[in-house]
Write a protein that holds these residues in place. Structure first.
Motif, PDB file in Angstrom:
ATOM      1  N   ILE A 238     -13.342   6.960 -10.268  1.00 56.45           N
ATOM      2  CA  ILE A 238     -12.757   5.258  -8.861  1.00 56.45           C
ATOM      3  C   ILE A 238     -13.279   3.590  -9.105  1.00 56.45           C
ATOM      4  O   ILE A 238     -12.890   2.763  -9.441  1.00 56.45           O
ATOM      5  N   MET A 239     -15.044   3.872  -9.467  1.00 55.03           N
ATOM      6  CA  MET A 239     -15.898   2.414 -10.064  1.00 55.03           C
ATOM      7  C   MET A 239     -14.410   1.922 -10.870  1.00 55.03           C
ATOM      8  O   MET A 239     -13.961   0.090 -11.426  1.00 55.03           O
ATOM      9  N   ILE A 240     -14.652   2.377 -12.058  1.00 57.28           N
ATOM     10  CA  ILE A 240     -13.350   2.256 -13.148  1.00 57.28           C
ATOM     11  C   ILE A 240     -11.907   1.663 -12.853  1.00 57.28           C
ATOM     12  O   ILE A 240     -11.392   0.636 -13.010  1.00 57.28           O
ATOM     13  N   ALA A 241     -11.759   2.709 -11.613  1.00 57.46           N
ATOM     14  CA  ALA A 241      -9.874   2.501 -11.096  1.00 57.46           C
ATOM     15  C   ALA A 241     -10.421   0.411 -10.479  1.00 57.46           C
ATOM     16  O   ALA A 241      -8.887   0.096 -10.235  1.00 57.46           O
ATOM     17  N   VAL A 242     -11.377   0.792  -9.899  1.00 55.49           N
ATOM     18  CA  VAL A 242     -11.450  -0.804  -8.893  1.00 55.49           C
ATOM     19  C   VAL A 242     -11.498  -1.931 -10.343  1.00 55.49           C
ATOM     20  O   VAL A 242     -11.112  -2.717  -9.330  1.00 55.49           O
ATOM     21  N   ASN A 243     -12.226  -1.713 -10.617  1.00 55.78           N
ATOM     22  CA  ASN A 243     -12.676  -2.436 -11.706  1.00 55.78           C
ATOM     23  C   ASN A 243     -11.568  -2.843 -12.268  1.00 55.78           C
ATOM     24  O   ASN A 243     -11.015  -4.072 -12.746  1.00 55.78           O
TER      25      ASN A 243
ATOM     26  N   PHE B 254     -12.894 -11.540  -5.384  1.00 56.73           N
ATOM     27  CA  PHE B 254     -13.379 -11.840  -4.291  1.00 56.73           C
ATOM     28  C   PHE B 254     -13.822 -10.998  -3.566  1.00 56.73           C
ATOM     29  O   PHE B 254     -14.661  -9.822  -3.738  1.00 56.73           O
ATOM     30  N   ILE B 255     -12.706 -10.456  -2.407  1.00 57.00           N
ATOM     31  CA  ILE B 255     -12.409  -9.108  -1.962  1.00 57.00           C
ATOM     32  C   ILE B 255     -12.900  -8.003  -2.888  1.00 57.00           C
ATOM     33  O   ILE B 255     -13.842  -6.751  -2.453  1.00 57.00           O
ATOM     34  N   GLN B 256     -11.967  -8.078  -4.017  1.00 57.88           N
ATOM     35  CA  GLN B 256     -12.246  -7.075  -4.839  1.00 57.88           C
ATOM     36  C   GLN B 256     -13.805  -6.770  -5.058  1.00 57.88           C
ATOM     37  O   GLN B 256     -14.151  -5.860  -5.325  1.00 57.88           O
ATOM     38  N   MET B 257     -14.397  -7.433  -5.738  1.00 59.40           N
ATOM     39  CA  MET B 257     -15.224  -7.701  -6.401  1.00 59.40           C
ATOM     40  C   MET B 257     -16.325  -7.136  -5.040  1.00 59.40           C
ATOM     41  O   MET B 257     -17.812  -6.461  -5.495  1.00 59.40           O
ATOM     42  N   ALA B 258     -16.182  -7.693  -4.267  1.00 56.86           N
ATOM     43  CA  ALA B 258     -17.481  -6.482  -2.883  1.00 56.86           C
ATOM     44  C   ALA B 258     -16.989  -5.859  -2.293  1.00 56.86           C
ATOM     45  O   ALA B 258     -18.401  -4.630  -2.653  1.00 56.86           O
TER      46      ALA B 258
ATOM     47  N   ALA C  19       0.699  -1.050  -0.358  1.00 53.44           N
ATOM     48  CA  ALA C  19      -0.371   0.487  -0.091  1.00 53.44           C
ATOM     49  C   ALA C  19       1.356   1.447   0.241  1.00 53.44           C
ATOM     50  O   ALA C  19       0.543   2.296  -0.895  1.00 53.44           O
ATOM     51  N   LEU C  20       2.277   1.355   1.012  1.00 56.36           N
ATOM     52  CA  LEU C  20       3.089   2.322   0.913  1.00 56.36           C
ATOM     53  C   LEU C  20       3.695   2.689  -0.531  1.00 56.36           C
ATOM     54  O   LEU C  20       3.801   3.382  -0.628  1.00 56.36           O
TER      55      LEU C  20
ATOM     56  N   ILE D  63      -8.566   2.163   1.393  1.00 58.45           N
ATOM     57  CA  ILE D  63      -8.130   1.450   2.375  1.00 58.45           C
ATOM     58  C   ILE D  63      -9.489   0.875   3.549  1.00 58.45           C
ATOM     59  O   ILE D  63      -8.818   0.184   3.796  1.00 58.45           O
ATOM     60  N   LEU D  64     -10.407   0.582   2.895  1.00 63.78           N
ATOM     61  CA  LEU D  64     -11.775  -0.403   2.804  1.00 63.78           C
ATOM     62  C   LEU D  64     -11.128  -2.200   2.595  1.00 63.78           C
ATOM     63  O   LEU D  64     -10.597  -2.602   2.953  1.00 63.78           O
ATOM     64  N   LEU D  65     -10.036  -1.734   1.045  1.00 59.69           N
ATOM     65  CA  LEU D  65      -9.142  -2.876   0.299  1.00 59.69           C
ATOM     66  C   LEU D  65      -8.179  -3.478   1.468  1.00 59.69           C
ATOM     67  O   LEU D  65      -8.567  -4.413   1.263  1.00 59.69           O
ATOM     68  N   VAL D  66      -7.581  -2.561   1.605  1.00 58.54           N
ATOM     69  CA  VAL D  66      -5.900  -3.157   2.766  1.00 58.54           C
ATOM     70  C   VAL D  66      -6.715  -3.524   3.920  1.00 58.54           C
ATOM     71  O   VAL D  66      -6.694  -4.646   3.772  1.00 58.54           O
ATOM     72  N   VAL D  67      -7.847  -2.567   4.732  1.00 62.79           N
ATOM     73  CA  VAL D  67      -8.352  -3.857   6.032  1.00 62.79           C
ATOM     74  C   VAL D  67      -8.677  -4.946   5.603  1.00 62.79           C
ATOM     75  O   VAL D  67      -8.092  -6.085   6.015  1.00 62.79           O
ATOM     76  N   LEU D  68      -9.525  -5.261   4.432  1.00 58.34           N
ATOM     77  CA  LEU D  68     -10.654  -6.427   3.812  1.00 58.34           C
ATOM     78  C   LEU D  68      -9.207  -7.290   3.703  1.00 58.34           C
ATOM     79  O   LEU D  68      -9.329  -8.557   4.134  1.00 58.34           O
TER      80      LEU D  68
END
Length: 471
Positions: free
Chosen positions: A402-407, A446-450, A110-111, A199-204
């Motif tokens: 942001i949806m495009i970036a995560v996708n 699966f985490i990223q899709m969530a 992440a860093l 942050i949510l992705l890193v935490v999950l």
């Protein structure tokens, strides 16, 4: 003329699949179809003259100055072995914790994502640095490779990300093309919108690793001697430069506070100056480039030869980005001249489900295109063609970005064609089966899709922070 636009898009996809350079494929295909249009009388020759004004507009765009500066910052931090120092220091914090080494890799990834913003560089660096240590520490191969791939792709979403810089400029143009009023979308808006999902992705990721270590403790053991192994690996990887770095600050127990604080301070200064409105993205990128150079000097990793390597690598990467941008600009100009944007708008607006159906089709298309195209091509080619139609249907531009970036981040992680998998496969030992890498990334997919579903159901996760900071 709409059928010519769709035929041109199909042709450019076929040319790209044939392996031709992206920039020249885009511009060449567009110019050939433009010549056909002029010959048949469907296009006016003055159209080609307007391409020069578009290219001059790219040269005058101050936001794009941030691209080479952020690339310089990331390459300098990579060449100065900041990643090794980060991982050594972070592993020291989690020594003795089940799954601690994997958690360290996620946090360092992440860093690095916040400092480099380049997925390939992060995955390769983390693969070379941490994979041997995790395997020696009896971590399972699927978990080790999955953690490295997933943490490496965080550069897509965690600001300051080059993807978000480019997306910010493209979506701002799409917002104007869609004729939407209100405040213009900026790169700072996307940076703020990406904070909570990142942050949510890193935490999950960390929660999954902690659960995995509890269910299968033998596959993710608590490692105390991993610190020593990391130090030995760092010493071996820099053995050829012993005289150059022999006087660098060293840690006797594998943990040095400055190895964590100094890069973190630099990242906070860069990102904080943008979010606080103190500096533009270009000014903050210049601050980051200078700060990365000062860190290299502090760690005694700076030399004239290393500076040449950094500048050469920055020039190559930046040239690739801007050549693709020029080719995509010409392609977009001809595509719109053939009324291709109207055709896409009609197709998306005619889909069942309205905005939801259009978003699903666009996200799925980008996900599949992510298997064969890099994020730069998708940002410069696909987003300008689809974003205006979606924005005209009332989609929030920050949320869309942001949806495009995560996708795209999910696409680059998905077997069998994910780019991150290819990057890691190139640096893993031959005895590690590709199937093990695929198996390791599945939980993180699966985490990223969530997270994508969470952002779709609760868009406020993306839009809340920008509304607080900038409104």
């Amino acid at each position: 003329m709409e059928w010519l636009a769709l035929l041109m898009f199909i042709c450019v996809c076929l040319v790209l699949l044939a392996g031709y350079p992206v920039a020249f494929s885009l511009a060449g295909t567009a110019l050939i179809f433009a010549a056909i249009g002029v010959a048949t009388g469907d296009l006016h020759p003055a159209l080609l003259k307007s391409a020069f004004s578009r290219l001059f507009g790219i040269m005058q765009n101050p936001t794009l100055i941030a691209v080479p500066l952020f690339v310089f910052m990331g390459v300098m931090l990579e060449k100065a072995k900041i990643a090794e120092k980060l991982l050594t220091g972070m592993a020291g914090l989690f020594a003795g914790t089940p799954g601690g080494l994997a958690i360290s890799v996620v946090l360092v990834g992440a860093l690095l994502a916040a400092s480099t913003g380049i997925v390939g560089a992060t995955v390769v660096t983390m693969g070379l640095l941490s994979l041997p240590v995790m395997l020696k520490s009896n971590y399972s191969t699927p978990l080790s490779t999955g953690v490295i791939c997933a943490s490496g792709t965080l550069g897509q979403i965690i600001p300051p990300s080059i993807v978000l810089v480019l997306l910010g400029d493209v979506i701002a143009s799409a917002n104007r093309d869609a004729g939407i009023g209100g405040d213009p979308v900026s790169v700072g808006d996307l940076f703020a919108g990406a904070m909570l999902p990142g942050i949510l992705l890193v935490v999950l990721y960390i929660i999954y690793i902690a659960i995995y270590a509890r269910v299968k403790p033998d596959d993710a053991p608590a490692v105390a001697k991993g610190i020593k192994q990391l130090s030995e690996l760092q010493e071996n990887t820099s053995q050829s430069e012993t005289m150059e770095s022999s006087s660098a600050p060293a840690s006797t127990n594998g943990f040095e506070l400055s190895s964590l604080l100094l890069p973190l301070i630099l990242i906070l200064l860069v990102l904080g100056s943008i979010l606080a409105g103190i500096a533009t993205p270009s000014e903050a990128a210049a601050l980051g480039a200078i700060g990365a150079t000062l860190l290299a000097i502090y760690y005694r990793e700076f030399s004239l030869e290393r500076l040449k390597q950094v500048v050469r690598s920055t020039t190559k990467t930046s040239s690739m980005v801007f050549m693709i941008l020029i080719g995509a600009s010409i392609f977009s100009l001809v595509f719109r001249a053939f009324e291709g944007d109207d055709a896409i708008r009609e197709i998306l607006s005619g889909l069942p489900g309205g905005v939801f159906g259009a978003m699903v089709v666009v996200m799925l298309s980008m996900f599949l295109l992510g298997f064969i195209l890099d994020f730069i091509e998708i940002v410069f080619v696909v987003v300008p063609l689809t974003a205006p139609a979606l924005l005209a249907m009332g989609v929030d531009p920050i949320w869309l970005g942001i949806m495009i970036a995560v996708n795209l981040q999910t696409s680059f992680l998905t077997p069998p064609f994910g780019f991150a998998l290819f990057y890691l496969r190139g640096v893993t030992p031959p005895d590690i089966a590709t199937a093990e890498i695929y198996r390791g990334v599945l939980p993180f997919i699966f985490i990223q899709m969530a997270v994508l579903i969470i952002m779709a159901v609760w868009p406020e996760i993306v839009t809340w922070l920008p509304s607080i900071i900038y409104k």
